[in-house]
Design an enzyme around this catalytic site. Structure first.
Site, PDB file in Angstrom:
ATOM      1  CG  ASP A 112      -1.002   0.427  -3.844  1.00  0.00           C
ATOM      2  OD1 ASP A 112      -0.288   1.141  -3.456  1.00  0.00           O
ATOM      3  OD2 ASP A 112      -2.334   0.389  -3.156  1.00  0.00           O
ATOM      4  CG  HIS A 113      -1.797   3.919  -4.770  1.00  0.00           C
ATOM      5  ND1 HIS A 113      -1.587   5.000  -3.970  1.00  0.00           N
ATOM      6  CD2 HIS A 113      -2.788   3.188  -4.571  1.00  0.00           C
ATOM      7  CE1 HIS A 113      -2.482   4.769  -2.852  1.00  0.00           C
ATOM      8  NE2 HIS A 113      -3.112   3.222  -3.205  1.00  0.00           N
TER       9      HIS A 113
ATOM     10  CB  THR B  49      -5.569  -0.089  -3.944  1.00  0.00           C
ATOM     11  OG1 THR B  49      -5.028   0.961  -2.874  1.00  0.00           O
ATOM     12  CG2 THR B  49      -5.242  -1.480  -3.576  1.00  0.00           C
TER      13      THR B  49
ATOM     14  CG  HIS C 128      -4.461   3.909   3.316  1.00  0.00           C
ATOM     15  ND1 HIS C 128      -5.147   5.034   3.136  1.00  0.00           N
ATOM     16  CD2 HIS C 128      -4.853   3.155   2.122  1.00  0.00           C
ATOM     17  CE1 HIS C 128      -5.800   5.085   2.242  1.00  0.00           C
ATOM     18  NE2 HIS C 128      -5.910   4.025   1.449  1.00  0.00           N
TER      19      HIS C 128
ATOM     20  CD  GLU D 226      -2.568   1.666   0.168  1.00  0.00           C
ATOM     21  OE1 GLU D 226      -2.718   2.683  -0.458  1.00  0.00           O
ATOM     22  OE2 GLU D 226      -3.313   0.640  -0.268  1.00  0.00           O
TER      23      GLU D 226
END
Length: 651
Positions: free
Chosen positions: A476-477, A302, A417, A258
């Site tokens: 993921d990003h 995500t 996150h 994440e």
């Protein structure tokens, strides 16, 4: 005449309240454009359009109130002003983290709203109440009952008002097209659209675009897939004989890390490595590490990463495929590997409704989805979006031991996150000292994820699964948004301009497998390239698959990484916000003509991928061995596999 007298004169006129509301809303909107959004205004025309575009929106939307009689006009004017203000403020809050604007598909992702409370609150600021100051002032003026307003405006006068609004809008669009040709047909960048048209006109444009996309499926037929097939077939690269089939028959574990950006690899904070385990994994003789790997996500974040990694298709320009196109036909990894005898499952410490995962996973053909209901969600183990990473990995091992082999699985982490919260007992490194709480806490949650991954690899070895399992780990990003350039400049000790911000979109990709010949692969690639890479490692022929990515291990691949807004990065240059930069120097390329071909390639590729998704074209594509999953036979409510012995051993 001083300001007070001017306001009094304006309010005493026949439509004084209306024009005063238009003036206030115009000024407020422009100030928000300038202070909250990074729109990249580069010339006088763009500045003029930024000033102009709120006028037509204010006249046309607030003018709706004039259709009503008497005092109803006042209350409708107030109501419309509040709705427009709320919409504008919602974009402000959304932009603060996502550096993007709300679209219609995002508004329909209602199942996510209840689960993002902590992140949303972190985006709010006490001074935000001032964005509603004109609404409050209008309310006070209406209560005073001293305003002169017509009982009902004559149709001719109302018509003239709307004509003026439409004329201003027409001039706005015409000047925008002159400054940015084919703005409405070619631009994938919402920043451009808002800069030229305004947030409210963009919303109308977005509604029209979504209506058009819905119609594309109805109009599509089997001939439409032929163009796509021919294009993706032309992208096929020669297989690398040293790696094709190198992991044949192995289990596969994807791990979504994440918000994990690649600058963390090797980075030291307070003299300590932030991610010591991942640093060592990058040098492991059985690991291929890709330092020039980029996320290509859009609004789906995500879920977009999952879509890219498993389908080798691009995410949509608005919303998330998971929430808007989950009923489509796909040829994802679970379905492809099922033909090779693989069992598939997803593990996630959040609930199945988030990002509409339950429905999307069925469309992808996953045999099982272990969501939060399969984990011990004790209060002390839950933070932010769900189960903390360490207990999540620990509790996943018995499921992995029990499911049929070979398996293809995906584990989705949560702890790293936004807004990067972490319990004191889990803090093993001091925060950064930038003065930005988000950036400062990011290093602590990244360290926690690193420790959780180390624990997982150790448990994988204890379980015996490590001997026949390939692990694919990817960021993921992005984790730190573009709006935090000042703090990131402090962290990296260099100015974060547009070029540097584009480079920060790197996320790590690790492919680890026993016996795999590891090395640091410098090729430029993105998430769209992972599916063909993994399938070739497993010895699965990808020649006739519809895939927009290419094998990262191929020696003759084109190194063009396309981003959803039309920007791109190659091994030589970076295109961002209409400018081309040299990768080696970070300097702007004076003559961009030689690189125009890359822009055309990216534009064409994004359009073809959109046609596949919007038109649901894979329903017409027949791939040997791949069958459309029968959703009625997929039941995620009862787990069939669990190793109780492992649980007892850990206790």
């Amino acid at each position: 005449m001083n300001g007070v007298n001017l306001v009094k004169s304006l309010l005493n006129k026949r439509l004084g309240l209306f024009y005063f509301a238009v003036l206030l809303f115009w000024i407020k909107t422009y100030l928000i454009y300038k202070t909250e959004f990074n729109l990249g205004v580069n010339n006088g025309m763009q500045q003029f359009l930024l000033v102009l575009n709120p006028v037509s929106s204010a006249l046309l939307f607030l003018g709706i109130a004039l259709l009503f009689k008497g005092r109803k006009q006042h209350w409708m004017l107030l109501a419309i002003n509040f709705v427009l203000t709320f919409f504008l403020y919602a974009n402000v809050a959304y932009y603060r983290f996502f550096n993007d604007f709300i679209t219609i598909p995002v508004l329909f992702q209602t199942q996510n709203f209840g689960k993002v409370g902590g992140s949303a609150v972190a985006l709010l600021e006490p001074t935000d109440i001032f964005y509603f100051s004109d609404t409050i002032l209008l309310f006070a003026l209406i209560l005073s009952k001293r305003l002169k307003m017509p009982d009902r405006l004559p149709r001719r006068s109302l018509g003239k008002l709307y004509l003026v609004g439409l004329l201003i809008l027409g001039i706005n669009v015409g000047l925008a097209e002159a400054d940015r040709p084919q703005l409405l047909t070619r631009s994938f960048d919402r920043n451009y659209l808002v800069k030229y048209l305004g947030a409210f006109n963009f919303a109308i444009y977005d509604i029209v675009q979504n209506a058009r996309s819905s119609a594309q499926r109805v109009m599509a037929d089997s001939s439409d897939i032929t163009t796509v097939e021919n294009y993706t077939l032309s992208k096929n690269t020669e297989k690398n004989p040293d790696y094709f089939g190198a992991a044949k028959g192995m289990n596969v574990i994807y791990i979504s890390m994440e918000s994990f950006q690649n600058f963390l690899i090797g980075y030291k904070l307070h003299g300590e490595e932030v991610t010591p385990f991942l640093n060592s994994l990058a040098k492991d003789p059985n690991t291929i590490y890709f330092p020039n790997f980029f996320h290509q996500t859009a609004q789906g974040k995500t879920s977009d990463a999952e879509f890219l990694m498993e389908n080798s298709l691009y995410p949509l320009p608005q919303g998330s495929v998971f929430t808007t196109k989950a009923q489509n036909t796909f040829q994802g990894l679970p379905a492809i590997l099922k033909d090779k005898g693989y069992y598939s499952a997803v593990f996630h410490g959040n609930y199945k409704s988030f990002w509409n995962r339950e429905e999307m996973y069925k469309s992808l053909g996953y045999d099982m989805f272990y969501d939060a209901t399969y984990y011990n969600m004790r209060e002390e183990n839950v933070i932010n979006y769900g189960l903390e990473d360490k207990p999540f990995f620990k509790e996943t091992i018995p499921y992995l031991q029990s499911i049929p082999q070979p398996f293809y699985t995906k584990l989705i982490t949560l702890s790293n996150h936004f807004p990067y919260l972490i319990d004191e007992e889990d803090q093993s490194i001091a925060p950064a000292q930038t003065g930005d709480e988000t950036v400062d806490g990011y290093f602590q949650t990244a360290r926690y994820l690193d420790e959780a991954l180390k624990q997982f690899f150790e448990d994988l070895k204890i379980s015996g699964l490590d001997k026949n399992t390939m692990v694919v780990m990817y960021g993921d990003h992005y984790g730190i948004s573009e709006n935090r350039k000042k703090a990131m400049s402090n962290v990296l000790n260099r100015d974060i301009n547009n070029f540097e911000q584009a480079q920060l979109q790197r996320v790590p990709l690790f492919i680890y497998a026993p016996g795999l010949k590891g090395f640091v692969n410098e090729t430029y690639g993105g998430e769209v390239d992972v599916r063909p890479t993994v399938l070739n490692l497993l010895g699965v022929d990808t020649t006739h698959q519809v895939a927009f990515g290419t094998d990262l291990l191929s020696k003759n691949r084109d190194e063009i990484v396309a981003f959803r807004n039309g920007d791109y990065i190659t091994d030589k240059v970076t295109s961002v916000k209409g400018k081309i930069y040299e990768n080696d120097t970070g300097q702007i390329v004076e003559d961009a003509t030689p690189y125009q071909k890359y822009s055309e390639i990216v534009k064409n590729e994004l359009e073809l991928s959109d046609k596949v998704v919007y038109g649901d074209l894979l329903r017409f594509h027949k791939l040997s061995g791949i069958k459309t999953p029968d959703k009625t036979k997929l039941d995620y409510t009862k787990a069939e596999h669990y190793n109780e012995d492992w649980t007892q051993e850990q206790k």
